[in-house]
Design an enzyme around this catalytic site. Structure first.
Site, PDB file in Angstrom:
ATOM      1  N   ASP A 199     -25.946   0.903 -18.800  1.00  0.00           N
ATOM      2  CA  ASP A 199     -26.075   2.517 -19.251  1.00  0.00           C
ATOM      3  C   ASP A 199     -27.417   3.278 -19.475  1.00  0.00           C
ATOM      4  OD1 ASP A 199     -24.745   5.124 -20.019  1.00  0.00           O
ATOM      5  OD2 ASP A 199     -25.671   4.200 -22.204  1.00  0.00           O
ATOM      6  N   ASP A 246     -24.014   1.853 -25.102  1.00  0.00           N
ATOM      7  CA  ASP A 246     -23.977   2.192 -26.478  1.00  0.00           C
ATOM      8  C   ASP A 246     -22.757   3.061 -26.588  1.00  0.00           C
ATOM      9  OD1 ASP A 246     -24.990   4.440 -24.845  1.00  0.00           O
ATOM     10  OD2 ASP A 246     -25.509   5.408 -26.682  1.00  0.00           O
TER      11      ASP A 246
HETATM   12 MG   LIG Z   1     -24.933   6.098 -23.281  1.00  0.00          MG
END
Ligand SMILES: [Mg+2]
Length: 249
Positions: free
Chosen positions: A4, A191
């Protein structure tokens, strides 16, 4: 490996990746391909991957768009297929949504903290629709139900919710891995709630700390993920140090 970007390789605020640079160099030296897997558009990725020194495959718009290493692009759905779902939405739900399609580039820039030119690239959605949700949790559940009639669903990123096709980052990762013979070991870093399926599907994965969203609460018992203490690019660097040390001493 798959990563990501926002809140993971890039800091949530400021979008810096400076602390991650030594680990990026180490990956390149070891011939480990880094495939961004992000809610960003391919237009944004073109610019960002240039800055990161990457020119290979990428997963955009939360898995809805895949760019293979040979440049071929696959879209799970077109944005035109999302428009009817918004047009037919019950008014109370639609009014609680603030979609990218409702906003000017200046408004997107103000909300995201991006420069105007970068916000214009963020607005170039091909297969998904980001939105802010101003309603309650029950309304969001109603929205998700309304979207199922169109074969669409909702995923949550660091800042925005997104209307997306069922192909998430994990599914896009599997499609990309299937193009390699033999299938490489998959590392994944993320995350947000929209990263969880990808992290759990990877052979080795790390959840980068993010106090804005506390994704660790969504992880199943005995998940086996590495959890970082630090956030953003520093957390990314810490996780890569652990992974590289384990495999390369
Ligand atoms: Mg993110």
């Amino acid at each position: 490996m798959f990563s990501d970007l926002d809140g993971t390789l890039l800091d949530h605020d400021g979008y810096s990746f400076t602390p991650a640079k030594p680990a990026l160099t180490a990956l390149a030296e070891k011939g480990i391909a880094l495939v961004p897997a992000t809610s960003k558009t391919l237009a944004e990725l073109d610019v960002l991957m240039g800055a990161l020194g990457l020119d290979g495959a990428a997963i955009g718009e939360n898995g809805a768009v895949i760019k293979f290493a040979d440049g071929t692009i696959d879209r799970a759905v077109s944005r035109a297929e999302i428009a009817p779902a918004l047009a037919d939405m019950p008014e109370a739900l639609r009014h609680a949504m603030q979609c990218f399609c409702d906003m000017s580039v200046d408004e997107i820039a103000a909300l995201t903290g991006l420069e105007r030119a970068a916000a214009a690239l963020a607005a170039k959605r091909e297969a998904s629709e980001p939105f802010l949700w101003h309603g309650d949790a029950a309304g969001l559940a109603d929205l998700e139900l309304a979207l199922t009639a169109y074969g669409l669903q909702v995923t949550q990123g660091g800042r925005f919710f997104h209307i997306v096709p069922p192909r998430d980052k994990a599914a896009a990762m599997q499609i990309m891995l299937d193009t390699y013979k033999p299938r490489p070991e998959a590392w994944a870093l993320g995350d947000g709630p929209n990263d969880v399926t990808m992290l759990l599907a990877a052979d080795r994965a790390a959840l980068i700390a993010n106090h804005h969203i506390a994704t660790e609460k969504l992880l199943p018992h005995g998940h086996g993920l590495h959890l970082t203490n630090r956030e953003g690019a520093l957390g990314w660097r810490d996780a890569m140090a652990v992974f590289l040390k384990r495999d390369f001493g």
